[in-house]
Each structure stands twice: as structure tokens, then as C-alpha cells.
Design an enzyme around this catalytic site. Structure first.
Site, PDB file in Angstrom:
ATOM      1  N   ASP A 195      22.382  26.096  -8.618  1.00  0.00           N
ATOM      2  CA  ASP A 195      20.972  26.297  -8.964  1.00  0.00           C
ATOM      3  C   ASP A 195      20.061  26.498  -7.762  1.00  0.00           C
ATOM      4  O   ASP A 195      18.853  26.232  -7.836  1.00  0.00           O
ATOM      5  CB  ASP A 195      20.453  25.119  -9.800  1.00  0.00           C
ATOM      6  CG  ASP A 195      21.040  25.090 -11.207  1.00  0.00           C
ATOM      7  OD1 ASP A 195      21.767  26.041 -11.556  1.00  0.00           O
ATOM      8  OD2 ASP A 195      20.789  24.108 -11.932  1.00  0.00           O
ATOM      9  N   HIS A 254      43.262  15.769   6.529  1.00  0.00           N
ATOM     10  CA  HIS A 254      42.895  17.176   6.405  1.00  0.00           C
ATOM     11  C   HIS A 254      41.496  17.449   6.937  1.00  0.00           C
ATOM     12  O   HIS A 254      40.961  18.548   6.786  1.00  0.00           O
ATOM     13  CB  HIS A 254      42.999  17.574   4.917  1.00  0.00           C
ATOM     14  CG  HIS A 254      42.955  19.037   4.667  1.00  0.00           C
ATOM     15  ND1 HIS A 254      41.958  19.643   3.929  1.00  0.00           N
ATOM     16  CD2 HIS A 254      43.793  20.039   5.048  1.00  0.00           C
ATOM     17  CE1 HIS A 254      42.175  20.940   3.858  1.00  0.00           C
ATOM     18  NE2 HIS A 254      43.284  21.212   4.524  1.00  0.00           N
ATOM     19  N   HIS A 272      38.997  30.903   3.765  1.00  0.00           N
ATOM     20  CA  HIS A 272      39.441  29.519   3.818  1.00  0.00           C
ATOM     21  C   HIS A 272      38.294  28.540   3.588  1.00  0.00           C
ATOM     22  O   HIS A 272      38.474  27.331   3.671  1.00  0.00           O
ATOM     23  CB  HIS A 272      40.096  29.266   5.186  1.00  0.00           C
ATOM     24  CG  HIS A 272      40.842  27.986   5.303  1.00  0.00           C
ATOM     25  ND1 HIS A 272      40.398  26.926   6.078  1.00  0.00           N
ATOM     26  CD2 HIS A 272      42.008  27.571   4.749  1.00  0.00           C
ATOM     27  CE1 HIS A 272      41.261  25.932   6.006  1.00  0.00           C
ATOM     28  NE2 HIS A 272      42.249  26.290   5.201  1.00  0.00           N
ATOM     29  N   LYS A 306      35.353  26.115   2.049  1.00  0.00           N
ATOM     30  CA  LYS A 306      35.278  25.150   0.954  1.00  0.00           C
ATOM     31  C   LYS A 306      33.797  24.829   0.747  1.00  0.00           C
ATOM     32  O   LYS A 306      33.260  23.854   1.266  1.00  0.00           O
ATOM     33  CB  LYS A 306      36.036  23.865   1.292  1.00  0.00           C
ATOM     34  CG  LYS A 306      37.541  24.070   1.602  1.00  0.00           C
ATOM     35  CD  LYS A 306      37.787  24.231   3.064  1.00  0.00           C
ATOM     36  CE  LYS A 306      39.253  24.130   3.462  1.00  0.00           C
ATOM     37  NZ  LYS A 306      40.174  25.042   2.796  1.00  0.00           N
ATOM     38  N   ASP A 327      27.956  12.544  21.287  1.00  0.00           N
ATOM     39  CA  ASP A 327      26.830  11.681  21.666  1.00  0.00           C
ATOM     40  C   ASP A 327      25.955  11.276  20.484  1.00  0.00           C
ATOM     41  O   ASP A 327      24.769  10.934  20.673  1.00  0.00           O
ATOM     42  CB  ASP A 327      25.956  12.365  22.724  1.00  0.00           C
ATOM     43  CG  ASP A 327      26.683  12.560  24.052  1.00  0.00           C
ATOM     44  OD1 ASP A 327      27.686  11.854  24.281  1.00  0.00           O
ATOM     45  OD2 ASP A 327      26.253  13.401  24.853  1.00  0.00           O
ATOM     46  N   LYS A 383      38.256  18.049   9.530  1.00  0.00           N
ATOM     47  CA  LYS A 383      37.968  18.773  10.762  1.00  0.00           C
ATOM     48  C   LYS A 383      36.532  18.456  11.159  1.00  0.00           C
ATOM     49  O   LYS A 383      35.594  18.952  10.515  1.00  0.00           O
ATOM     50  CB  LYS A 383      38.107  20.290  10.571  1.00  0.00           C
ATOM     51  CG  LYS A 383      39.473  20.763  10.061  1.00  0.00           C
ATOM     52  CD  LYS A 383      39.449  21.023   8.598  1.00  0.00           C
ATOM     53  CE  LYS A 383      40.782  21.594   8.123  1.00  0.00           C
ATOM     54  NZ  LYS A 383      40.882  21.604   6.646  1.00  0.00           N
TER      55      LYS A 383
END
Length: 383
Positions: free
Chosen positions: A308, A133, A301, A303, A140, A135
Site C-alpha cells: 500500500d 543466512h 536475489h 528479498k 561504530d 548479511k
């Protein structure tokens, strides 16, 4: 499935939403850039690939065979043609609807198609069922990208997501994650990538990587540790929010000690079952003082989370069983006030496109919704 088809027809997730310009911060000798709009991110990624001199590591969960997908394929093939070593990983299951011909890349490109059926699925389903899952993109060892964005036209303009770019020595965190995964899953026909080690140490910027084949799941512990430390506020943005018992308890404990805990989720996501499972926790959260905000008329979408104004995470893992104890995932953990401030500004921006779910409104929800939540509740251990 029928409900999902009807819902998509009646309520397409295609409304415009607020975005922010890419924002930079400096953590040690590394510059971080937060992206909240797909077109901006893809332009930066394609520019990085175009400037590659030595190698490109590209890994994605979904890679659509549309205009945006072809732009990435063309860029990778152009890099290989000029002598750059290009390594590509994509998840076979997530791309079943994409013609296999799309993935017949230039023969100079090394391609790892993460199999959707693997040995051991019957004996050890937890180890063998997780998807790739992740991405990420590494160019370089100087530029690295990670976050929630898959590759496709839908994500470029119609989904609100968050990605971060690293420029500097901390890119090693993403390179190391790619190399370990590649060497673990490569076929004999694919080359071994060298493990170069790190010449610098930046403890306030680290990558946490879930590896179900090894039963290693640090991202969940990263969340639990950060929430347990909270004394002021917690801000969480999630596409699919189905917390397990410990994370739920940590959020409730934080709210009980006076922490302002806010969770932003889609009002309607692209997965109706995930929505109904998430709603199964809303009553408990609202009664415990956690504030829930519903993102309206578009798919969010991202995440991400902050605690704090000091701690942040951006990555690929949702707060659900699939991500935290099932899939291969990678999240950056960043302890830096500047990055946290940027993400809190993004959170405030997203709240302008959301409405708060009150306890009274939740308890007055339609009976059909209550029935749906009960019907899908047995699926919670799988999602």
C-alpha cells in the site's frame, strides 16, 4: 543436479539488467539508502570499514575467496591493524568450497565460524539445522548495512539484489542483532560483546530476527500482518518463493478483496529444485488472481516487499521454509512512505526486465516441467 548442470550450460544467468542509483530517504533521525547494484554497495561498505574508528561487526552467509572477497578481507585486516575492534561471523557450511586458508584472518580479528554441524541435530533438528543466512555490517554504531547481498565478484555485477544502509540511531537494530547472535554462539575463547541498550525508539523502523535455536520466527508474522492489512497493492520480490499455507492463503485473500498482488521471481534461479517447488504454487496463485512476473536471463536475489505504498521490508529472508522457520535471518520492517516509494520504483524498474506469466501460458507448460514439479514436491517441507 544433472538438470541444473545442463540448464546452467544452456542458459547462463549472465545477461545485463537495469539498476538504479543509490536512493536516500529519512525516517526519523535515520537516513536509509537503498542499493540495487553490488559494485555500488561494496564501495559504500568498504568505505565505511575504512573510516571505522572503534569497532566493526561483519556477518555474512557466503564470502567468496575471489577479488571482491579479498578486498573485504584486506579492509577488515587494515582496520584491525589500526586498532579497530573487528568481529567477523561467517557460515561454515555455505563456505565449504572456499579454502579454509582464506579465513585465517589477522589474529587481532575475532572470528566466529558458525558450525555446520551442531549439538542437538538428532534430537531437535529444527533448532540445530538452521544456517546463519544473515548479511550485515555495523560500523561504530553509526552505519549499518543489511540485505540480500553475499560477498563475491558474482554478486557485484551479475546478480540483481537489494541492500539498505542505515545512518543514525536506528543502526542499533542491526548492532543488537549482531551482539545477540555473537554472544549466543561465541566460543569461550571469544570475548563477550556488551549489550548497550537503545537511547532512542523508532517504532516505524525495526529489525525482525529469526532465531531457530529459540524457536523464534517473527519475520513470517511480519509478512502475514502486512499482507492482511493490504487494501490497495502488494509487491513482493523473492529469489526463492515457496510460500507456506498461511502466506499463500493471505495472498489469495488479499487478491480476492481486490488488492493488486504482484510477485516477482527469477524465471530461472540458481537452484532448479527451488524453482520447481515454487512453480508448484503458480497455478493456485494465478487462479486466485495473483500476478506473477518472471525476471529474465539474470538472477534476482532480492528479498523485499511493499504494501500500500506505506510498509516495506528489506532483508535476508526468502519466503520459504528454510528462511521463515529454519535459518537465522534478519529483515528490516519500515513503515514510511518515502522508503516504500523508492522500493516501488525499484520494483517497476525490475518489471522492465521481466515478463508476466499468464494463466494460459502456465497451463500450456511442457509435460517435463509438470513431471519435475511432481517429483520434487515431497521436498517442500525441507525448503
Amino acid at each position: 543436479m544433472a538438470a541444473e548442470r545442463l540448464r546452467r550450460h544452456r542458459h547462463p544467468l549472465d545477461a545485463p539488467f537495469p539498476t538504479a542509483a543509490p536512493a536516500d530517504n529519512t525516517v526519523g533521525a535515520t537516513t536509509t539508502t537503498v542499493y540495487t547494484f553490488g559494485d555500488d554497495l561494496y564501495a559504500a561498505m568498504l568505505d565505511a570499514i575504512a573510516g571505522a574508528r572503534d569497532h566493526v561487526f561483519f556477518e555474512t552467509y557466503i564470502w567468496k575467496g575471489d577479488d571482491v572477497g579479498h578486498r573485504f578481507r584486506d579492509a577488515l585486516e587494515a582496520a584491525a591493524a589500526r586498532g579497530v575492534e573487528v568481529y567477523v561471523v561467517y557460515d561454515a557450511f555455505a563456505n565449504l568450497v572456499v579454502p579454509r586458508s582464506f579465513f585465517r584472518l589477522d589474529t587481532r580479528i575475532h572470528v566466529l565460524r558458525f558450525p555446520w554441524v551442531r549439538a542437538g541435530a538428532l534430537v531437535s533438528p529444527l533448532r540445530a539445522s538452521g544456517r546463519d543466512h544473515r548479511k550485515l555490517l555495523v560500523v561504530d554504531d553509526e552505519l549499518g548495512f543489511v540485505g540480500g547481498y553475499n560477498i563475491g565478484s558474482l554478486y557485484a555485477r551479475h546478480w540483481r539484489d537489494t541492500h539498505v544502509r542505515l545512518a543514525g540511531p536506528a543502526v542499533w537494530e542491526l548492532r543488537n542483532g549482531f551482539v545477540d547472535f555473537w554472544n549466543r554462539w561465541r566460543t569461550p575463547a571469544l570475548p563477550v560483546l556488551p549489550d548497550v541498550g537503545s537511547t532512542s525508539w523508532l517504532p516505524q523502523l525495526r529489525a525482525a530476527r529469526n532465531s531457530p535455536s529459540d524457536l523464534v520466527f517473527p519475520i513470517r508474522n511480519v509478512y502475514l500482518d502486512a499482507i492482511d492489512r493490504a487494501t490497495s497493492h502488494v509487491q513482493i520480490t523473492q529469489a526463492y518463493f515457496i510460500p507456506d499455507r498461511e502466506i499463500l492463503a493471505a495472498l489469495l485473500d488479499a487478491a480476492a478483496r481486490g488488492v493488486d498482488v504482484r510477485v516477482l521471481v527469477p524465471e530461472r534461479s540458481n537452484h532448479v529444485v527451488a524453482d520447481w517447488l515454487a512453480r508448484g504454487h503458480y497455478g493456485t496463485l494465478l487462479r486466485g488472481g495473483v500476478r506473477i512476473f518472471l525476471y529474465a536471463d539474470a538472477m534476482i536475489h532480492a528479498k523485499t516487499a511493499t504494501v500500500d505504498g506505506r510498509w516495506s521490508t528489506v532483508g535476508t529472508a526468502n519466503i520459504d521454509r528454510l528462511s521463515l522457520t529454519g535459518n537465522y535471518e534478519i529483515n528490516l520492517e519500515i513503515v514510511d512512505a518515502g522508503v516504500a516509494a523508492t522500493l516501488e520504483e525499484v520494483f517497476a524498474m525490475d518489471l522492465t526486465n521481466a515478463r508476466e506469466l499468464t494463466r494460459a501460458a502456465w497451463e500450456a507448460r511442457p509435460t517435463l516441467h509438470k513431471v519435475g514439479e511432481r517429483l520434487v514436491s515431497p521436498l517442500a517441507p525441507f525448503l
